[in-house]
Design an enzyme around this catalytic site. Structure first.
Site, PDB file in Angstrom:
ATOM      1  N   ARG A 277     -11.235 -11.452   8.194  1.00 61.03           N
ATOM      2  CA  ARG A 277     -12.489 -11.819   7.527  1.00 61.03           C
ATOM      3  C   ARG A 277     -12.224 -13.036   6.648  1.00 61.03           C
ATOM      4  O   ARG A 277     -11.608 -12.930   5.598  1.00 61.03           O
ATOM      5  CB  ARG A 277     -12.994 -10.634   6.699  1.00 61.03           C
ATOM      6  CG  ARG A 277     -14.108 -10.994   5.728  1.00 61.03           C
ATOM      7  CD  ARG A 277     -14.714  -9.767   5.068  1.00 61.03           C
ATOM      8  NE  ARG A 277     -13.764  -8.897   4.424  1.00 61.03           N
ATOM      9  CZ  ARG A 277     -13.232  -9.087   3.214  1.00 61.03           C
ATOM     10  NH1 ARG A 277     -13.537 -10.176   2.524  1.00 61.03           N
ATOM     11  NH2 ARG A 277     -12.402  -8.206   2.693  1.00 61.03           N
ATOM     12  N   HIS A 281     -16.008 -10.246   1.170  1.00 54.52           N
ATOM     13  CA  HIS A 281     -16.556  -9.001   1.708  1.00 54.52           C
ATOM     14  C   HIS A 281     -18.082  -9.077   1.779  1.00 54.52           C
ATOM     15  O   HIS A 281     -18.691  -8.733   2.788  1.00 54.52           O
ATOM     16  CB  HIS A 281     -16.124  -7.836   0.820  1.00 54.52           C
ATOM     17  CG  HIS A 281     -16.731  -6.526   1.194  1.00 54.52           C
ATOM     18  ND1 HIS A 281     -16.394  -5.858   2.342  1.00 54.52           N
ATOM     19  CD2 HIS A 281     -17.663  -5.765   0.574  1.00 54.52           C
ATOM     20  CE1 HIS A 281     -17.084  -4.733   2.415  1.00 54.52           C
ATOM     21  NE2 HIS A 281     -17.872  -4.656   1.361  1.00 54.52           N
ATOM     22  N   TYR A 290      -7.504 -10.709  -4.549  1.00 63.10           N
ATOM     23  CA  TYR A 290      -6.634  -9.815  -3.781  1.00 63.10           C
ATOM     24  C   TYR A 290      -5.990 -10.463  -2.554  1.00 63.10           C
ATOM     25  O   TYR A 290      -5.250  -9.802  -1.832  1.00 63.10           O
ATOM     26  CB  TYR A 290      -7.410  -8.560  -3.340  1.00 63.10           C
ATOM     27  CG  TYR A 290      -8.685  -8.810  -2.562  1.00 63.10           C
ATOM     28  CD1 TYR A 290      -8.661  -9.006  -1.186  1.00 63.10           C
ATOM     29  CD2 TYR A 290      -9.922  -8.828  -3.200  1.00 63.10           C
ATOM     30  CE1 TYR A 290      -9.825  -9.224  -0.462  1.00 63.10           C
ATOM     31  CE2 TYR A 290     -11.100  -9.043  -2.495  1.00 63.10           C
ATOM     32  CZ  TYR A 290     -11.038  -9.236  -1.124  1.00 63.10           C
ATOM     33  OH  TYR A 290     -12.198  -9.454  -0.421  1.00 63.10           O
TER      34      TYR A 290
END
Length: 385
Positions: A277, A281, A290
């Site tokens: 991805r 998100h 992260y």
């Protein structure tokens, strides 16, 4: 397997029967269910020479259109014209393949990130994205498009896919259900329940896991200790397959074979497509907290759109006319998205919150609706300056 005797051996014939796992029948050989040790690849390998040119062109066109779809939907979310958008940028190959391998009578079960697959299946952009603006009833008629509503709760749609596939087979319908899920969804109980039922019932269903490496901010290593997600399939008596999810030709081959296997009565298949991805998100996420820029850059070098273009150029299949046609189709899709979601949303009414909760509203619901009407009537109205 250590500690488990295989039926048919000399020891079985000489010794008295004793209970053991699988005693009701012969132990199954797990080898046909196990995935390859490395993801299947086509682009950049000798297998690419055997790829069908027309299929390669169509899939490339879907990728170009899909990338533009993601860009436009992300822009609409930033402008407030969509409430939220979970982008599938970087995962377009999985989305394109999910739509391409199904027959019109088959069923697609998408997650909230799979609006592109829904649109490529034929659902108009206004309907495919309606839920992300707060549209009622999920946005489209599932029966017309043979596509279930977007599923926001993780993995709860997977048992539904198994149930539909099993019911279709009982009726004698030649139907396959293809259920999309992310790597995070494989940590949910519904995933395990669905695989159990699918394996026992041998339902004609394919689970396509888009392993994009993160469940929001949780990396795969914190969710899974198996060699791969595909290896989990053998525990349910389901075939597992592992494929490079950014190689659209490999994904088309593996998922297409899985659908054919399920349709032919050979049982369900769990396909893990290894992808990434690229975008956050959702538009509310900050992935810099992260994951590193270096990681993102490395995956961009393995971008599905770029890989497909490299293959077409190497095969002499991508000229200016072909590229222009793909870009034109992508821009028409983006224009459809913009037209579907104007700057100012249509006015709503507080009573809409209560309209379709129950066929016969309960006393509590009627009381809440009355309170909402009273609150709306008492609210101060804006006076034009």
């Amino acid at each position: 397997m250590p500690g488990i005797e295989q039926s048919g051996t000399a020891r079985d014939a000489a010794a008295p029967a004793a209970w053991r796992p699988g005693a009701a029948g012969p132990l199954r050989d797990p080898a046909p269910l196990l995935p390859d040790t490395a993801p299947v690849r086509v682009i950049g390998t000798p297998a690419a020479a055997g790829a069908d040119p027309e299929t390669a062109r169509l899939l490339h066109r879907a990728l170009v259109r899909g990338r533009r779809f993601n860009e436009q939907a992300t822009a609409l979310a930033r402008q407030g014209r969509l409430a939220v958008y979970p982008s599938s940028t970087g995962q377009e190959a999985c989305q394109a393949v999910a739509a391409a391998v199904l027959r019109p009578g088959d069923w697609l079960f998408p997650t909230y990130r799979d609006t592109l697959a829904v649109h490529l299946r034929g659902v108009p952009a206004a309907q495919a994205l309606a839920l992300l603006r707060g549209g009622e009833h999920g946005g489209w008629d599932p029966r017309r498009w043979r596509t279930a509503p977007l599923c926001t709760p993780l993995a709860t749609h997977l048992p539904h896919a198994v149930g539909l596939a099993h019911a279709a087979r009982l009726r004698g319908d030649d139907v396959v259900a293809l259920a999309l899920v992310g790597d995070g969804g494989t940590s949910e109980g519904d995933f395990h329940e669905a695989l159990t039922f699918a394996g026992v019932l041998r339902a004609p269903v394919v689970f396509l896991v888009q392993n994009n490496q993160f469940a929001i901010s949780v990396p795969l290593a914190r969710q899974n200790a198996a060699p791969s997600i595909a290896h989990k399939a053998v525990g349910y008596g389901v075939a597992g397959r592992l494929v490079d999810g950014n190689d659209v030709l490999a994904a088309h081959q593996v998922v297409g074979d899985a659908v054919a296997r399920a349709r032919g009565g050979a049982g369900p298949v769990l396909v893990e497509a290894v992808t990434y991805r690229i975008d956050p998100h959702t538009n509310a996420d900050d992935p810099r907290r992260y994951r590193s820029d270096a990681e993102r850059t490395a995956w961009r070098a393995h971008d599905p759109v770029g890989l497909a273009e490299d293959h077409l150029r190497a095969a002499g299949l991508l000229d200016e006319e072909t590229a222009a046609a793909a870009a034109g189709a992508a821009e028409r899709t983006a224009a459809e998205q913009r037209a579907a979601f104007p700057d100012t949303p249509p006015p709503g009414s507080p009573e809409d919150l209560f309209t379709h909760v129950y066929a016969r509203p309960t006393a509590q619901l009627r009381e809440q609706a009355a309170a909402a009407r009273a609150g709306a009537a008492a609210a101060p109205r804006e006076v034009p300056a």
